[in-house]
Scaffold this motif. Structure first.
Motif: not given
Length: 109
Positions: A8-24
């Motif tokens: 769960x920690x790894x999945x949360x980390x990956x999900x947060x990284x994906x959200x942070x990587x989106x450039x808006x």
């Protein structure tokens, strides 16, 4: 239980990284396209002059021993051009917020 927590920690980390990587990009307020096109055509010479002044100021400052009165006069002239562009935007009924940071995106220069 430890493995579940780690997964769960790894999945949360990956999900947060994906959200942070989106450039808006910054929010651009909606404007009337016809007014904006007319405004862009009207201020392009002013914008070009302002860019030229900024480059001259930068060159003077990097020269090592700048003529401060010349730098000051060019800064004042550039500020007057920015105010003139803002006045023209207000006269056309364009929102002042957001336009000047993103003028090149609005005008397509």
């Amino acid at each position: 239980m430890k493995k579940l927590g780690m997964v769960l920690g790894v999945l949360a980390f990956l999900g947060a990284g994906e959200v942070m990587a989106q450039k808006r990009g910054p929010y651009l307020p909606p404007v009337d396209a016809a007014k904006m096109k007319e405004y862009c055509a009207e201020i392009q010479p002013l914008y070009q002059k302002e860019l030229q002044l900024k480059n001259e100021i930068r060159g003077a400052l990097l020269s090592g021993n700048p003529n401060w009165s010349e730098v000051e006069s060019k800064e004042i002239e550039a500020a007057k051009l920015r105010v003139e562009m803002m006045k023209k935007a207000q006269e056309k009924g364009l929102p002042l917020r957001g336009i000047f940071k993103n003028i090149r995106r609005y005008c397509g220069w």
